[in-house]
Design an enzyme around this catalytic site. Structure first.
Site, PDB file in Angstrom:
ATOM      1  CD  GLU A   1      -4.279  -7.645   2.021  1.00 31.28           C
ATOM      2  OE1 GLU A   1      -5.484  -7.066   2.347  1.00 31.28           O
ATOM      3  OE2 GLU A   1      -3.253  -7.843   2.096  1.00 31.28           O
TER       4      GLU A   1
ATOM      5  CD  GLU B   1      -2.816  -0.777   3.007  1.00 35.46           C
ATOM      6  OE1 GLU B   1      -2.884  -0.540   3.395  1.00 35.46           O
ATOM      7  OE2 GLU B   1      -3.485  -2.068   2.656  1.00 35.46           O
TER       8      GLU B   1
HETATM    9  C1  GLA Z   1      -4.968  -4.116   4.154  1.00 39.51           C
HETATM   10  C2  GLA Z   1      -3.041  -5.351   4.559  1.00 39.51           C
HETATM   11  C3  GLA Z   1      -4.229  -6.530   5.379  1.00 39.51           C
HETATM   12  C4  GLA Z   1      -5.476  -6.134   5.987  1.00 39.51           C
HETATM   13  C5  GLA Z   1      -6.494  -5.430   5.825  1.00 39.51           C
HETATM   14  C6  GLA Z   1      -7.560  -5.587   6.567  1.00 39.51           C
HETATM   15  O1  GLA Z   1      -5.677  -4.624   3.147  1.00 39.51           O
HETATM   16  O2  GLA Z   1      -3.173  -5.308   3.795  1.00 39.51           O
HETATM   17  O3  GLA Z   1      -3.122  -7.405   6.461  1.00 39.51           O
HETATM   18  O4  GLA Z   1      -4.502  -5.246   7.573  1.00 39.51           O
HETATM   19  O5  GLA Z   1      -5.716  -4.566   5.335  1.00 39.51           O
HETATM   20  O6  GLA Z   1      -7.654  -6.284   7.696  1.00 39.51           O
END
Ligand code: GLA
Length: 362
Positions: free
Chosen positions: A284, A176
């Protein structure tokens, strides 16, 4: 060192659908075994009562991500680090106990692991960025933080390389780092980023430089981010230097989606990353809904998304892993949106069936 390849199929149990495990003849990892890893992200609490989850995990998944326990705030050992600082201000001492159960379980089950994450503005303690490792101390300067970054990355990668050879197949080196709204003129995140404050905008480049230096053979190095379909060009632009120097392998699309998002737009971003020469992982994945009335629509969304990903794979996109961010809706960080494949009692949702059926795409 284990080879980087898909897992062997396991025998398919026949008979009635049962909780968790197989469904209609194939489990998730069996259905996708010729294409890519199928992963689950697990919080540490799951390993305190793993018997409850063992069947669902082992039947369906061949990849695991620690939801939190491999992040810097869990691995950094403040007391040990501070005690070394008098001799070496760039010293970094780690404690891997928080992630031990996860790593041991994955190794015992023959699952592979995505290591998430090394360099991130969040879940990294403020004391790590001060000269004397105190909360309110003077901010460390660029040279000192580059030294700490290198030590941190080396220590994590060496630990897993030595203690769990072949377990880790992908590392989220940077998480990020790009966001126009919170960023500088190049869209590199400034807000709340101590990495940016201390090192400057090229901290991303240096993270990949160090990761490449210490990564064991066979481990792919990833840049991981959210909202990839809205910032495809931004990501490609800001990774260009690391890419040109061969320091980065892939882009991880977090994929925190909602029913109603455009699958086509999502797939366009995946295609663009692939055309720029990157390996691709969905890291994710979760798909939120507004009410339980949308459960079937959620299943349909997962089906369309997975179909699209299979078509990309068949067209030559180097997609190597799809990880669902959590196991059951009860464990999800978005639990109010019930975004996952399994209900809180571990029974399969329409979302599970949709995900599974996506594998049948032509
Ligand atoms: C982001 C992070 C994850 C997690 C999510 C919320 O996507 O990359 O590690 O912390 O936020 O759970």
């Amino acid at each position: 060192m284990r080879e980087k390849k898909n897992f062997e199929a396991r025998p398919v149990p026949s008979g009635a659908e049962k909780k968790g495990g197989t469904c209609g003849g194939a489990s998730l990892k069996e259905a996708y075994k010729d294409y890519f890893y199928i992963g689950t992200a697990l919080p540490g609490s799951v390993f305190d009562e793993f018997e409850k989850y063992r069947e669902v995990v082992t039947e369906n998944f061949n990849s695991m991500t620690c939801e939190n326990e491999m992040k810097p705030e869990f691995l950094l050992d403040r007391a040990a680090t501070a005690s070394c600082a008098a001799n070496d201000r760039a010293a970094v001492k780690l404690n891997f106990s928080s992630a031990k159960k996860a790593a041991d379980t994955a190794a015992a089950l023959g699952m592979r692991v995505r290591l998430h994450t090394l360099v991130w503005h969040a879940q990294t303690p403020g004391w790590f960025f001060t000269e004397d490792y105190t909360d309110g101390g003077v901010p460390a300067d660029r040279a000192l933080m580059l030294g700490r970054m290198e030590n941190y990355i080396r220590s994590v990668l060496e630990y897993y390389g030595e203690n769990y050879p072949g377990l880790i197949y992908a590392v989220d080196v940077v998480n990020e780092a790009f966001d126009v709204g919170d960023g500088d003129e190049d869209g590199i995140r400034q807000k709340n980023s101590k990495w940016y404050e201390t090192i400057g905008p090229d901290f991303v480049y240096f993270a990949f430089l160090y990761a490449k230096r210490y990564a064991p053979a066979g481990v792919s190095l990833f840049y991981n981010d959210y909202s990839c379909m809205w910032k495809t060009e931004l990501i490609l632009k800001n990774l260009a230097r690391a890419k040109a120097e061969g320091l980065i392998d892939g882009i991880g699309m977090q994929s925190h989606l909602s029913v109603g998002d455009s699958v086509e737009k999502f797939l366009d971003a995946a295609r663009a990353f692939s055309e720029a020469g990157y390996e691709l992982q969905i890291t994710e994945l979760d798909v939120g809904i507004k009410s339980e009335e949308e459960r079937e629509a959620q299943g349909e969304f997962y089906r369309e998304l997975m179909r699209g990903l299979i078509r990309l794979k068949k067209s030559g996109v180097n997609l190597t892993s799809v990880t669902v961010w959590g196991l059951t809706d009860a464990l999800s960080w978005r639990r109010r949106e019930t975004p996952l494949l399994f209900d809180r009692d571990l029974s399969k949702k329409p979302a599970y069936r949709g995900f599974l059926e996506g594998a049948e795409a032509e």
